[in-house]
Design an enzyme around this catalytic site. Structure first.
Site, PDB file in Angstrom:
ATOM      1  N   HIS A  37       0.900  -1.268  -0.018  1.00 51.77           N
ATOM      2  CA  HIS A  37       0.033  -0.138  -0.183  1.00 51.77           C
ATOM      3  C   HIS A  37       0.853   1.274  -0.009  1.00 51.77           C
ATOM      4  O   HIS A  37       2.027   1.382   0.034  1.00 51.77           O
ATOM      5  CB  HIS A  37      -0.920  -0.071   1.091  1.00 51.77           C
ATOM      6  CG  HIS A  37      -0.261  -0.103   2.619  1.00 51.77           C
ATOM      7  ND1 HIS A  37       0.322   1.037   3.072  1.00 51.77           N
ATOM      8  CD2 HIS A  37      -0.155  -1.114   3.496  1.00 51.77           C
ATOM      9  CE1 HIS A  37       0.571   1.030   4.330  1.00 51.77           C
ATOM     10  NE2 HIS A  37       0.633  -0.368   4.312  1.00 51.77           N
ATOM     11  N   CYS A  49       3.336  -5.049   6.749  1.00 48.87           N
ATOM     12  CA  CYS A  49       2.713  -4.434   5.304  1.00 48.87           C
ATOM     13  C   CYS A  49       3.980  -4.010   4.499  1.00 48.87           C
ATOM     14  O   CYS A  49       5.025  -3.387   5.059  1.00 48.87           O
ATOM     15  CB  CYS A  49       1.683  -3.495   5.587  1.00 48.87           C
ATOM     16  SG  CYS A  49       0.169  -4.188   6.113  1.00 48.87           S
TER      17      CYS A  49
END
EC number: 2.3.2.-
Length: 234
Positions: A182, A198
């Site tokens: 992301h 992440c």
């Protein structure tokens, strides 16, 4: 004990004492501080992004090292099929395979070792300006995030949302890994391992990867070989 062993131990003791003795001022050699190379101006594609529903500001100058800029490079994974995404957390790189000879390389912030994930996954789907739904395990570590759990509907998209402008959702064997590729990586953290697993890109790069990556593509996250450490942000 033989004479040779006595001589060896005596020499070792003498060396230890010598090592603990402060040298005279004349003997001290000062190593000059390394010269920091100035960071050249960023490419135009790191400017502010127009046409988005929320602001995507320009990346500040002088923070992101040139090696972490988005750039086409020789493909270090020629055995991987076109479209494969490979993340090297220790190098701080994400590669998108273009062909056996070439790949597109992005700078990436990755997970602190204590929270990292590695293995083979699939890009199940992608979202523009996604909601951030905090996993229960993270809310247990950080109770202030409880309002943004799945049960509470998550965090609205836009400025301040840790997923940024785009998110790519990684599944393994049909199950959500809860790990994402992301945007919203702070420029000063690019290339470093500070998140809860992440893979974070600059918003400009997350938008570019979103436009290129295909649903169902293979995502290979290499294991980190660095020592474990805590201190994850998101």
């Amino acid at each position: 004990m033989s004479m040779n062993r006595r001589s060896f131990l005596a020499a070792g003791a003498a060396a230890s004492l010598a090592a603990c003795t402060q040298p005279t001022a004349e003997a001290v050699t000062r190593v000059p501080s390394p010269v920091t190379e100035p960071i050249p101006p960023l490419p135009a594609f790191y400017g502010a992004v127009e046409g988005e529903p929320y602001p995507v500001p320009a990346v500040p100058e002088g923070i992101v090292p040139q090696r972490l800029w988005r750039q086409e490079v020789d493909n270090p994974y020629p055995q991987e099929p076109e479209g494969t995404i490979i993340v090297d957390p220790d190098a701080g790189y994400l590669h998108l395979v273009l062909c056996p000879e070439r790949a597109l390389r992005y700078g990436a912030g990755t997970g602190a070792a204590a929270f990292s994930w590695s293995g083979i996954a699939r890009l199940q789907y992608s979202r523009e300006w996604p909601r951030w739904k905090v996993p229960d395990s993270m809310a247990e570590r950080r109770p202030e995030l409880e309002p943004y759990t799945v049960a509470n509907g998550g965090m609205d998209p836009g400025p301040g949302n840790p997923l940024g402008a785009r998110a790519l959702y990684l599944f393994q064997n049909g199950q959500d890994t809860l790990y994402r590729i992301h945007g919203a990586c702070e420029p000063e953290h690019l290339g470093k391992a500070v998140s809860s697993g992440c893979i974070r890109l600059l918003d400009q790069d997350a938008i570019d990867l979103y436009d290129r990556a295909k649903q169902g593509t293979r995502v290979w996250v290499l294991p980190s070989l660095k020592p474990q450490r805590l201190g994850a942000l998101y």
